[in-house]
Design a protein around this motif. Structure first.
Motif, PDB file in Angstrom:
ATOM      1  N   ASN A  46       0.819  -1.214   0.000  1.00  0.00           N
ATOM      2  CA  ASN A  46       0.000   0.000   0.000  1.00  0.00           C
ATOM      3  C   ASN A  46       0.854   1.266   0.000  1.00  0.00           C
ATOM      4  N   ILE A  47       1.988   1.241   0.685  1.00  0.00           N
ATOM      5  CA  ILE A  47       2.855   2.422   0.717  1.00  0.00           C
ATOM      6  C   ILE A  47       3.427   2.692  -0.674  1.00  0.00           C
ATOM      7  N   PHE A  48       3.849   1.641  -1.371  1.00  0.00           N
ATOM      8  CA  PHE A  48       4.359   1.792  -2.731  1.00  0.00           C
ATOM      9  C   PHE A  48       3.271   2.321  -3.666  1.00  0.00           C
ATOM     10  N   ILE A  49       2.057   1.827  -3.482  1.00  0.00           N
ATOM     11  CA  ILE A  49       0.955   2.236  -4.359  1.00  0.00           C
ATOM     12  C   ILE A  49       0.588   3.699  -4.142  1.00  0.00           C
ATOM     13  N   ASN A  50       0.545   4.137  -2.901  1.00  0.00           N
ATOM     14  CA  ASN A  50       0.045   5.479  -2.598  1.00  0.00           C
ATOM     15  C   ASN A  50       1.125   6.548  -2.598  1.00  0.00           C
ATOM     16  N   GLU A  51       2.384   6.182  -2.396  1.00  0.00           N
ATOM     17  CA  GLU A  51       3.441   7.182  -2.250  1.00  0.00           C
ATOM     18  C   GLU A  51       4.366   7.278  -3.460  1.00  0.00           C
ATOM     19  N   THR A  52       4.530   6.193  -4.204  1.00  0.00           N
ATOM     20  CA  THR A  52       5.484   6.186  -5.320  1.00  0.00           C
ATOM     21  C   THR A  52       4.860   6.817  -6.558  1.00  0.00           C
ATOM     22  N   ASP A  53       5.679   7.539  -7.320  1.00  0.00           N
ATOM     23  CA  ASP A  53       5.222   8.175  -8.551  1.00  0.00           C
ATOM     24  C   ASP A  53       4.736   7.113  -9.533  1.00  0.00           C
ATOM     25  N   HIS A  54       3.630   7.406 -10.253  1.00  0.00           N
ATOM     26  CA  HIS A  54       3.049   6.374 -11.103  1.00  0.00           C
ATOM     27  C   HIS A  54       3.910   6.077 -12.328  1.00  0.00           C
ATOM     28  N   PHE A  55       4.870   6.976 -12.677  1.00  0.00           N
ATOM     29  CA  PHE A  55       5.818   6.649 -13.747  1.00  0.00           C
ATOM     30  C   PHE A  55       6.652   5.426 -13.350  1.00  0.00           C
ATOM     31  N   GLN A  56       7.174   5.465 -12.108  1.00  0.00           N
ATOM     32  CA  GLN A  56       7.978   4.339 -11.627  1.00  0.00           C
ATOM     33  C   GLN A  56       7.111   3.090 -11.444  1.00  0.00           C
ATOM     34  N   GLN A  57       5.882   3.269 -11.001  1.00  0.00           N
ATOM     35  CA  GLN A  57       5.005   2.104 -10.855  1.00  0.00           C
ATOM     36  C   GLN A  57       4.727   1.452 -12.205  1.00  0.00           C
ATOM     37  N   ARG A  58       4.665   2.278 -13.274  1.00  0.00           N
ATOM     38  CA  ARG A  58       4.402   1.708 -14.587  1.00  0.00           C
ATOM     39  C   ARG A  58       5.545   0.801 -15.041  1.00  0.00           C
TER      40      ARG A  58
END
Length: 535
Positions: A46-58
């Protein structure tokens, strides 16, 4: 991923065995799954999902989608099952997020995972943005958000909802614009569309906005979740450890036991005896504010909904070596349950509502007279009928108490002193309540005669509470007694004479008043006994 999949043809496992290469490298797949486990644990956090920039999540999402090509359908491999569990959790967490780009990542992984699980899944929100559309944008990895979606893609999504997407026919002789020209034209289109939107009446104004529901019972903030079954309530009530959660366990169990019992679950009769004993002897060790009320509601619910299991427990504790307050509580619970089973509690609520209606009608009439206008019509009173379920259960409530008193009447520890007199008066009052609650049941006259014989033997008791309880029993039983028993009491027991003596010389004011009322109504009752063969 391609380098990992092209590794050596065999790999040594922890047990010393090697995995052979069958076409595609199995040890490369095994190594990919190992890395995929670590990546999935980060992706579903959840921390990665809510705090990390969605460019990096992509980037992480694209790695997972590519690595899922090495997962096999109907494969019970432990690593693959761990990956699947992590991906399911990640998809669930991402679908809860309001940001569209993050939700799309979860949808893409879910669609990729569905065939591996033997399912078919397709999200309408991904129409026009699936993997084949994203390949063109792979270099830039642009975020998929509502602010960047151009007008052309919106039209595609709307057309997809109305009808199935028709296959695209490509004309080889048609001229195609370059990417730069396309971006310019799309920018112009977006400007025109924004101007059109600003000039037209928007349906998303403040007047049409729907307010959020701010009511929240805050169940998710509870230290201990609410129990859903009676066995869970019993376990929470029996929790004896001295820690921070013990107080909340007792509190939530007491709050929920009444509603769970009245829901009539299938295991009620199996759990009723254990819950009744637990509630009778539970102590308020944590100084709960509503402990007494919640305990009372739970006991009453058990006595009403499962009388065959709960009532014997209550009767047993009345004559057992327990605290005096437990004996009184048992009698009070039995009294209340008899009133609710016969429908008296429901009738009292209905009468209270009718009195409120009458009071409202009086106020309306006064208001109508004060303004010199026509009289308003009265609201019609609603009459309610109830069924008496206690009549057939009255012997179960009545005779075990008579038997217990007969067997223990010489026990001075139980019946001696002020507490003994108070217990005896509560016992006689409870028995009178059972007779009254039995109503017109055929067995009412039998238990009324037995109670009259028992209670009248204490009319000369020294304790005023006992004498008052005797008179209450007489007033309750006389209208329900059969003519033979009534004639015997009038002739052999000289009932009118003793009542006259009590009405004149008893030192207790309530006893004198009640005896006078019984004598005043005795003439009507005597006419019923004149036809008896005994006279």
């Amino acid at each position: 991923i391609e380098l990992l999949s092209a590794s050596t043809s065999t790999m040594e496992r922890s047990d010393g065995d090697t995995v052979p290469n069958n076409g595609k490298s199995i040890d490369g797949r095994y190594l990919i799954l190992k890395y995929l486990i670590d990546v999935t644990n980060v992706w579903n956090d959840n921390i990665f999902i809510n705090e990390t920039d969605h460019f990096q999540q992509r980037h992480v999402t694209m790695f997972i989608i590519a690595a899922m090509d090495f997962m096999q359908k109907d494969n019970d491999d432990t690593d693959q099952q761990i990956v699947i569990q992590g991906l399911v959790l990640g998809v669930t967490n991402r679908l809860k997020v309001s940001e569209e780009a993050i939700r799309f990542d979860g949808m893409m992984v879910a669609e990729k995972l569905a065939p591996i699980l033997g399912e078919e899944l397709e999200f309408d929100e991904l129409d026009g943005f699936r993997e084949e559309d994203l390949i063109v944008e792979k270099k830039a990895i642009e975020p998929i958000s509502s602010g960047i979606i151009n007008k052309k893609r919106q039209v595609k999504r709307e057309d997809k909802k109305k009808k199935k997407r028709s296959p695209i026919e490509i004309d080889p002789d048609e001229e195609y614009a370059s990417e730069s020209e396309e971006s310019k034209s799309s920018g112009n289109d977006s400007d025109d569309s924004s101007e059109d939107c600003s000039s037209s009446d928007s349906s998303w104004g403040e007047e049409n906005a729907v307010a959020f529901d701010l009511s929240d019972n805050e169940d998710d903030l509870r230290p201990v979740p609410k129990p859903k079954y009676l066995i869970e309530c019993l376990e929470l009530l029996r929790y004896a450890e001295e820690d921070n959660e013990a107080k909340y366990m007792h509190e939530v169990a007491l709050e929920e036991v009444s509603s769970l019992v009245r829901a009539m679950p299938p295991d009620l009769h199996d759990m009723a005896t254990l819950l009744t004993r637990e509630l009778l002897h539970i102590e308020n060790k944590y100084n709960l504010t509503s402990f007494a009320q919640l305990r009372w509601e739970g006991l009453c619910a058990l006595a009403v909904c499962a009388p065959l299991a709960a009532i014997p427990c209550l009767q047993e504790d009345i004559f057992a070596d327990v605290a005096f307050e437990v004996r009184l509580d048992s009698l009070e619970v039995m009294k209340y349950s008899s009133s609710e089973l016969c429908g008296q509690v429901e009738l009292d609520k209905s009468r209270k509502n009718n009195r409120a209606v009458d009071f409202q009608n009086v106020n309306i009439e006064k208001a109508a007279e004060s303004i010199k206008t026509r009289r308003w019509g009265r609201r019609r009173r609603v009459y309610e009928t109830v069924s008496n379920k206690f009549g057939e259960l009255a012997p179960l409530f009545f005779y075990p108490l008579i038997q217990g008193f007969t067997e223990s009447k010489h026990n001075d520890k139980l019946w001696g002193g002020e507490n003994g007199g108070r217990l005896l008066s509560c016992l006689l009052t409870s028995l009178s309540t059972f007779v009254e609650s039995s109503g017109n049941h055929p067995g009412t006259s039998v238990i009324a005669s037995d109670l009259l014989d028992l209670s009248w033997s204490f009319y000369e008791a020294q304790n005023p509470e006992v004498r008052l309880a005797v008179l209450i029993s007489v007033a309750t039983c006389l209208p329900h007694c059969n003519p033979d028993s009534l004639a015997r009491m009038l002739c052999t027991q000289r009932l009118p004479y003793h009542l006259q003596s009590i009405a004149v010389s008893d030192p207790h004011k309530d006893c004198r008043q009640l005896a006078s009322l019984i004598l005043a109504s005795l003439s009507n009752i005597t006419n019923m006994a004149i036809s008896s063969p005994i006279l």
